[in-house]
Design an enzyme around this catalytic site. Structure first.
Site, PDB file in Angstrom:
ATOM      1  N   SER A 558     -32.860  17.572 -11.001  1.00 24.24           N
ATOM      2  CA  SER A 558     -32.715  16.953  -9.691  1.00 24.24           C
ATOM      3  C   SER A 558     -33.543  15.660  -9.652  1.00 24.24           C
ATOM      4  O   SER A 558     -33.331  14.774 -10.485  1.00 24.24           O
ATOM      5  CB  SER A 558     -33.120  17.939  -8.598  1.00 24.24           C
ATOM      6  OG  SER A 558     -32.766  17.448  -7.328  1.00 24.24           O
ATOM      7  N   HIS A 673     -25.982  22.741  -6.375  1.00 20.71           N
ATOM      8  CA  HIS A 673     -27.106  21.959  -6.878  1.00 20.71           C
ATOM      9  C   HIS A 673     -28.224  22.826  -7.412  1.00 20.71           C
ATOM     10  O   HIS A 673     -28.956  22.415  -8.318  1.00 20.71           O
ATOM     11  CB  HIS A 673     -27.657  21.046  -5.778  1.00 20.71           C
ATOM     12  CG  HIS A 673     -28.780  20.182  -6.237  1.00 20.71           C
ATOM     13  ND1 HIS A 673     -28.630  19.227  -7.226  1.00 20.71           N
ATOM     14  CD2 HIS A 673     -30.084  20.138  -5.881  1.00 20.71           C
ATOM     15  CE1 HIS A 673     -29.790  18.628  -7.440  1.00 20.71           C
ATOM     16  NE2 HIS A 673     -30.690  19.167  -6.643  1.00 20.71           N
TER      17      HIS A 673
END
Length: 702
Positions: A558, A673
């Protein structure tokens, strides 16, 4: 978040790449890669996945790595993470028999007895089979207190968008004809048993979504109404990050319903929902709201703030604020320069807080003198040192809370806190999941380019020789005021530490290790400090004789994936291997991709000239150059990631391909995610990483 890596034969990957012809100055990645689920893009993904599987999954070591991770993920001795609800203990559990998971219930006495009598209330696997949907359970929003309905959050394959369905937790039944909100990025809370406040995409004519992809209109939906009958309560603007409702309750049964308008990722405006409408509150714009206690809002301030008619409150402090504005703000805790408030939760009889002191966890409880309006008194709980301490859940109906305690070499423990008695006791402990004999943990400090001292943790064998031959895996996050702390990671333990690797965690700027100022120092155009800090830790490891570039691997995901991409392009000579996970890599276009516009407060905007110049300078995609000797990276992402999205990783891989630079790419077709959504998918991706790193574990010269 972290994984395995290894050593490099001294010149193998750093010297092997041939020099390529120069690329066109304005290289453009194929447009079809931006069509996330387009046929041509998915064909490219399948081709890359096959190539990676052929290289890594067919390796003789893959199966052992896969099975080791699967054993960790499905270990029946895992501590069941508890949550308080309706006087019971609930837990979401996944194992080999329940890969999607079950939501189950027991009572507190049974749970504390160590052999809980669980009752399954929701079987997600059965629901998915029945409805032919790829459901992922993402939690529930429940009406407090007591035996009240919940809104279950069910996501298709793990994306952030979800469907909400009314459910009775103590009977395990969906409510016939109950509330049903179809798929959207949405938030809903209970105003009362028959009324919801809902923020979602209502359609372009009634209030769609912001540039960040989140709702900005809150409406009141009454039982039996269709969505288009919901009445508007508050409207933000399309330029906001999001607008959402939230409901809080204190230990005395008082409830308050609020609306949060996120003007930027770090700046909020709050209003109280009243019969007369929404009344905006006089609160600092940069703050985190943690709960409701004794009729007051508990929040931490991320900026110096002087309340109207009051005195200055230092950034990083935790305070109690009267939402009616009739009483002065009260201070619970002010950190010293070594400290940062990490997590805060409210129980029915006090506030529980975790604090980092030189990045070492502490736990505190705070209670108010007298029934209402008295000063707050804090007591530090006796807990082990050199640990991370996390709040698992707090009971708004009693004074209890659960804490998770772990260290790099200390298996996770579950502690029960009693705010009334001012005590904490360990009630469960995970058996060791890797062999830590002979390992030790230390904390060192590197000096960054501007002279700032940067701490980092180092896990290694006792008596480690400072001869530069130690395969080392270095990780960090460095963003959004999120701290990297000494957590127990069995996968790293089994696939890296047990095999002789050294593990390092850097506490670089941009994170929350030393409070708001540590974060602010690495935000927007100051972000090069974050990258310099990480490189400084790497060089310190080399200066101490721990490792060399050929034996140094780095990993991040991320925002940490952005960090890895920048380090890959700015300092390719420092790394033997680089794992880049669910990353941001195209910083010239991140604002228009998935939820990227919400992070302008962290990274800056291409609309601001100074910030545009900085983003162009550090963007890993733009920085890739022909003729540079890059280590071969392993890049992983997810098709169903609707937060960062897979396009960043795809574009980066495509440019590497055009440059003739070897790389490995894996895109999970599920998972969102946060990554893979069941144990077997987790095991596959982590095993690919393990094989990738294992190639670097061979002795120098082989």
């Amino acid at each position: 978040m972290n994984m395995i890596r290894g050593i490099l034969a001294c010149a193998a990957l750093l010297a092997a790449w041939p020099v390529r012809a120069a690329m066109p100055a304005h290289f453009t990645t194929p447009a079809y890669l931006s069509d996330v689920t387009g046929a041509q893009a998915l064909a490219w993904v399948r081709q890359q996945n096959r190539r990676t599987d052929d290289t890594l999954a067919r390796d003789s070591r893959y199966r052992a790595f896969h099975d080791a991770v699967l054993q960790v993920e499905q270990d029946r001795h895992r501590i069941p993470e508890p949550s308080f609800m309706a006087g019971k203990i609930f837990n979401f559990w996944q194992d080999a028999a329940n890969p999607r998971g079950i939501w189950r219930q027991t009572d507190l006495a049974s749970f504390l007895g160590g052999r809980p009598a669980w009752i399954t209330r929701l079987d997600v696997d059965a629901l998915a089979r029945q409805e032919h949907r790829d459901w992922v359970f993402q939690g529930a929003e429940c009406l407090e207190p007591g035996d009240s309905p919940c809104l279950l959050r069910l996501s298709d394959a793990g994306e952030d968008a979800a469907s909400l369905r009314e459910f009775l937790p103590l009977s395990g039944q969906f409510v016939p004809g109950g509330f049903l909100l179809p798929r959207s990025k949405q938030t809903a809370v209970w105003e009362d048993r028959d009324t919801l406040l809902v923020a979602r995409d209502w359609g372009a004519d009634r209030g769609g979504v912001t540039a960040s992809g989140y709702p900005f209109v809150v409406r009141r939906l009454r039982r039996g109404q269709a969505l288009d009958q919901a009445a508007e309560v508050m409207r933000g603007t399309p330029g906001d990050v999001s607008v959402e409702p939230l409901a809080l309750a204190d230990g005395q049964g008082r409830r308050i319903v609020l609306i949060r308008r996120a003007v930027t990722f770090f700046e909020d405006r709050y209003g109280v929902v009243t019969p007369q409408g929404v009344r905006m509150l006089d609160l600092p714009s940069r703050m985190d709201l943690h709960g409701f206690a004794g009729g007051r809002l508990i929040l931490s301030v991320n900026q110096d703030w002087t309340p109207r008619g009051g005195t200055r409150i230092a950034a990083g402090s935790v305070i109690a604020v009267d939402p009616a504005g009739q009483a002065a703000a009260q201070i619970l805790f002010v950190p010293n320069p070594r400290q940062a408030v990490d997590e805060v939760a409210v129980t029915g009889a006090g506030v529980v807080m975790t604090v980092l002191d030189s990045v070492r966890g502490q736990a505190w409880i705070f209670q108010q003198a007298g029934r209402d309006g008295g000063a707050w008194r804090g007591v530090r709980l006796a807990m082990p040192d050199m640990m991370s301490i996390h709040i698992v859940d707090a009971d708004r109906e009693s004074g209890r809370a659960f804490l998770s305690v772990s260290g790099f070499l200390t298996p996770s423990q579950l502690w029960l806190v009693d705010c009334v008695g001012g005590s904490a006791r360990k009630i469960m402990e995970l058996p060791p999941q890797f062999d830590a004999a002979g390992l030790e943990v230390g904390q060192s400090w590197a000096v960054s380019a501007d002279g700032t001292r940067i701490p980092y943790f180092l896990v290694h064998r006792r008596g480690m020789k400072p001869d530069g031959t130690n395969p080392t895996l270095l990780t960090a996050y460095g963003g959004f005021q999120v701290a990297s702390v000494p957590d127990y990671n069995p996968v790293v333990g089994r696939l890296w530490l047990e095999r002789g690797g050294v593990y390092a965690v850097a506490n670089i700027r941009g994170g929350g290790e030393f409070g708001p100022a540590w974060h602010e120092a690495g935000r927007t155009v100051h972000r090069q400090r974050v990258f310099d800090d990480f490189a400084a830790v790497a060089r310190d490891l080399m200066a101490r004789g721990v490792t060399t570039p050929a034996r140094l691997a780095i990993r991040g995901r991320s925002n940490g994936g952005l960090l890895m991409g920048v380090e890959f392009t700015q300092h390719p000579e420092l790394w033997g291997a680089v794992i880049i996970g669910v990353p941001l890599l195209d910083m010239e276009h991140f604002e228009t991709m998935a939820a990227g516009a919400s992070w302008v407060g962290e990274y800056g905007s291409m609309d601001e000239p100074a910030q545009r110049a900085f983003l162009q300078r550090i963007s890993p995609l733009r920085a890739l150059r022909a003729g540079v000797r890059y280590p071969e990276p392993f890049i992983f992402t997810s098709t169903r990631d609707d937060r960062v999205g897979p396009v960043h990783a795809r574009r980066f891989a495509a440019k590497l391909q055009a440059l003739g630079v070897p790389f490995l790419y894996y895109e999970d077709v599920e998972g969102g995610h946060s990554g893979t959504v069941n144990a077997r998918e987790i095991a596959h991706e982590r095993a690919l990483e393990a094989v990738y790193l294992s190639r670097l574990m061979a002795p120098a010269g082989q």
